[in-house]
Design an enzyme around this catalytic site. Structure first.
Site, PDB file in Angstrom:
ATOM      1  N   LYS A   1     -12.392  -9.361  -4.129  1.00  0.00           N
ATOM      2  CA  LYS A   1     -10.955  -9.135  -4.203  1.00  0.00           C
ATOM      3  C   LYS A   1     -10.430  -9.757  -5.506  1.00  0.00           C
ATOM      4  CE  LYS A   1      -9.160  -7.326  -1.012  1.00  0.00           C
ATOM      5  NZ  LYS A   1      -8.913  -5.878  -0.752  1.00  0.00           N
TER       6      LYS A   1
ATOM      7  N   ARG B   1       1.537   4.220  -3.095  1.00  0.00           N
ATOM      8  CA  ARG B   1       1.279   5.631  -2.818  1.00  0.00           C
ATOM      9  C   ARG B   1       2.542   6.466  -2.909  1.00  0.00           C
ATOM     10  NH1 ARG B   1      -2.457   2.454  -0.677  1.00  0.00           N
ATOM     11  NH2 ARG B   1      -4.564   3.227  -0.191  1.00  0.00           N
TER      12      ARG B   1
ATOM     13  N   SER C   1     -13.539   0.918   2.554  1.00  0.00           N
ATOM     14  CA  SER C   1     -12.569   0.680   1.489  1.00  0.00           C
ATOM     15  C   SER C   1     -11.547   1.797   1.467  1.00  0.00           C
ATOM     16  CB  SER C   1     -13.264   0.597   0.129  1.00  0.00           C
ATOM     17  OG  SER C   1     -12.308   0.567  -0.914  1.00  0.00           O
TER      18      SER C   1
ATOM     19  N   ASP D   1      -7.056  -8.269   3.885  1.00  0.00           N
ATOM     20  CA  ASP D   1      -6.221  -9.076   2.990  1.00  0.00           C
ATOM     21  C   ASP D   1      -5.676 -10.330   3.678  1.00  0.00           C
ATOM     22  OD1 ASP D   1      -6.502  -7.519   0.727  1.00  0.00           O
ATOM     23  OD2 ASP D   1      -4.834  -6.204   1.260  1.00  0.00           O
TER      24      ASP D   1
ATOM     25  N   GLN E   1      -9.195   1.951  -0.652  1.00  0.00           N
ATOM     26  CA  GLN E   1      -8.957   2.303  -2.053  1.00  0.00           C
ATOM     27  C   GLN E   1      -9.935   3.360  -2.531  1.00  0.00           C
ATOM     28  OE1 GLN E   1      -8.913  -1.257  -4.424  1.00  0.00           O
ATOM     29  NE2 GLN E   1      -7.088  -2.073  -3.441  1.00  0.00           N
TER      30      GLN E   1
ATOM     31  N   SER F   1       0.833  -1.211   0.000  1.00  0.00           N
ATOM     32  CA  SER F   1       0.000   0.000   0.000  1.00  0.00           C
ATOM     33  C   SER F   1       0.867   1.259   0.000  1.00  0.00           C
ATOM     34  CB  SER F   1      -0.914   0.007   1.226  1.00  0.00           C
ATOM     35  OG  SER F   1      -1.827  -1.052   1.201  1.00  0.00           O
TER      36      SER F   1
END
Length: 444
Positions: free
Chosen positions: A352, A32, A173, A325, A175, A28
């Site tokens: 997913k 980014r 979420s 996850d 995302q 993650s």
């Protein structure tokens, strides 16, 4: 898209895991760091970047939109950004491979830029719905032409200036939250995301680190994250901590294999990512945090994990966003625990890289694990530490976490389990199988 050649892998019970392991950089944060550095004016340096296929897809897309990104021989990446609002029109489709994170976050970036981009992906990614990102970005003015069901291939046209919105997340979420915040970077005024259930907060931490005017406040509706648009981001020196999602496989493996004693170095301990550690400790896992420290604004520690008998628990649903996850490998831990574990509140697993609930049922049940499937999770009756019968083939569904979770399960299988295709593991953890061999003293 190139043709795909399956890479099967068979595994059965091995001896204890011993030694120290350093897991890849947090996925993650890696995504980014490339995106935000690509929007800063000046040169950023990134150490510890995860060099898996997903993150490399992000790097390629940012290069296609003007950022200069290079990897040094010392493993440090340098990124010369273009500035917020200055992304260039990509000349070809952006190939996302298997990376849902790349796709959704880049859609947010592009939404407030005057460019058109087409996203393509592999067979697995092309099945994943993008509607939850399309909806808020459309409200900000972006236009989309997608495949049926809001899926890839997808073409979008950003709007500049875009329209700031106040958006309440309908599902937890990170995302979707991040996509809206990234669209807000180049949108005049203040864009707000209301988060009823907290999710991983790497975007908020890193955007502030790069100089964005971003605030977070608690309210009766949940966390309100507000970002002031037309931002100017400054280049940064970034040290990416080890990915807790990658560390999860070794935590469970060492917990279920008798005699195991390992140290997982430099693991990110962001409280929005540590749900699996909480759940495993509830089950009786022997996990000790050592040398807790802060690196680049993120909490980090070394984790010593030793084998311990596990007991069944009812996993608190509020942990779901902090370990979404990690559920597949948690299911593996439950399969070796004493009693019946129940894990619910995780319906997000259905959308997913694969339907991870259905995929784990199809993988565990034929190998002798008793379970019950719910729409939002599983109940698993564990073996009390006895070996899993094994012997049945496993379909990974092009999902890296299914493949790695079942490799961990195979460490406790009496008869070999054969995973049909472990090549997707390269998307997040290219060195997983050599590390597995080293920790179990199977050096070639």
């Amino acid at each position: 898209m190139s043709a795909h050649s399956p890479d099967p892998f068979a595994i059965s019970a091995r001896g204890p895991l011993r030694g120290t392991v350093t897991v890849p950089g947090d996925k993650s944060i890696s995504h980014r760091s490339l995106m935000f550095a690509g929007l800063a004016v000046g040169e950023s340096r990134i150490e510890g970047l995860l060099e898996g296929e997903d993150v490399l897809a992000t790097a390629a897309a940012m290069r296609a939109m003007g950022a200069q990104i290079e990897r040094g021989t010392d493993g440090i990446w340098t990124v010369a950004g273009v500035g917020v609002g200055a992304l260039l029109q990509p000349q070809t489709a952006l190939e996302m491979g298997n990376s849902g994170t790349s796709t959704r976050l880049l859609m947010g970036l592009i939404a407030s830029h005057p460019i058109t981009a087409t996203f393509t992906g592999d067979a697995s990614l092309s099945k994943r719905p993008m509607g939850r990102v399309i909806d808020p970005l459309s409200a900000m003015g972006a236009e989309f032409t997608s495949s049926p069901g809001g899926r890839l291939p997808l073409t979008m046209r950003g709007l500049c200036p875009a329209v700031p919105i106040d958006y309440t997340l309908p599902v937890a979420s990170a995302q979707v939250k991040s996509a809206v915040l990234l669209a807000g970077l180049n949108t005049p005024g203040i864009t707000r995301v209301i988060e009823p259930v907290p999710t991983r907060d790497h975007s908020e931490r890193m955007l502030r680190g790069f100089g964005a005017d971003l605030t977070v406040e608690e309210s009766a509706q949940g966390r309100i994250i507000a970002i002031r648009g037309e931002a100017e981001l400054s280049p940064q020196q970034i040290a990416v901590p080890g990915d807790p999602s990658s560390a999860a496989f070794w935590m469970v493996a060492a917990s279920i294999v008798p005699g195991s004693d390992i140290v997982i170095a430099n693991v990110g301990m962001n409280p929005t990512r540590t749900g699996l550690i909480t759940a495993l400790k509830m089950m009786g896992a022997d996990i000790v945090e050592q040398d807790a420290r802060t690196v680049g604004g993120e909490p980090v520690a070394d984790l010593r994990v030793r084998h311990a008998p596990l007991s069944a628990i009812e996993v608190p649903p509020h942990l779901a966003p902090t370990m979404i996850d990690e559920y597949p490998v948690l299911f593996v831990a439950a399969a070796f625990a004493q009693g019946r574990s129940v894990a619910r509140g995780a319906e997000e697993l259905r959308v997913k890289e694969s339907d991870r609930i259905a995929a784990m049922v199809a993988a565990l049940a034929p190998n002798g694990v008793r379970l019950e499937e719910f729409e939002d999770g599983l109940a698993i009756t564990g073996s009390g530490g006895d070996p899993m019968p094994g012997g049945a083939p496993i379909v990974s569904n092009l999902d890296h976490r299914i493949a790695m979770s079942m490799a961990v399960a195979g460490l406790g299988a009496r008869d070999a389990v054969t995973i049909d295709d472990v090549s997707p593991v390269a998307t997040s953890y290219p060195g997983f199988f050599p590390t597995l061999d080293r920790l179990t003293d199977r050096q070639p």
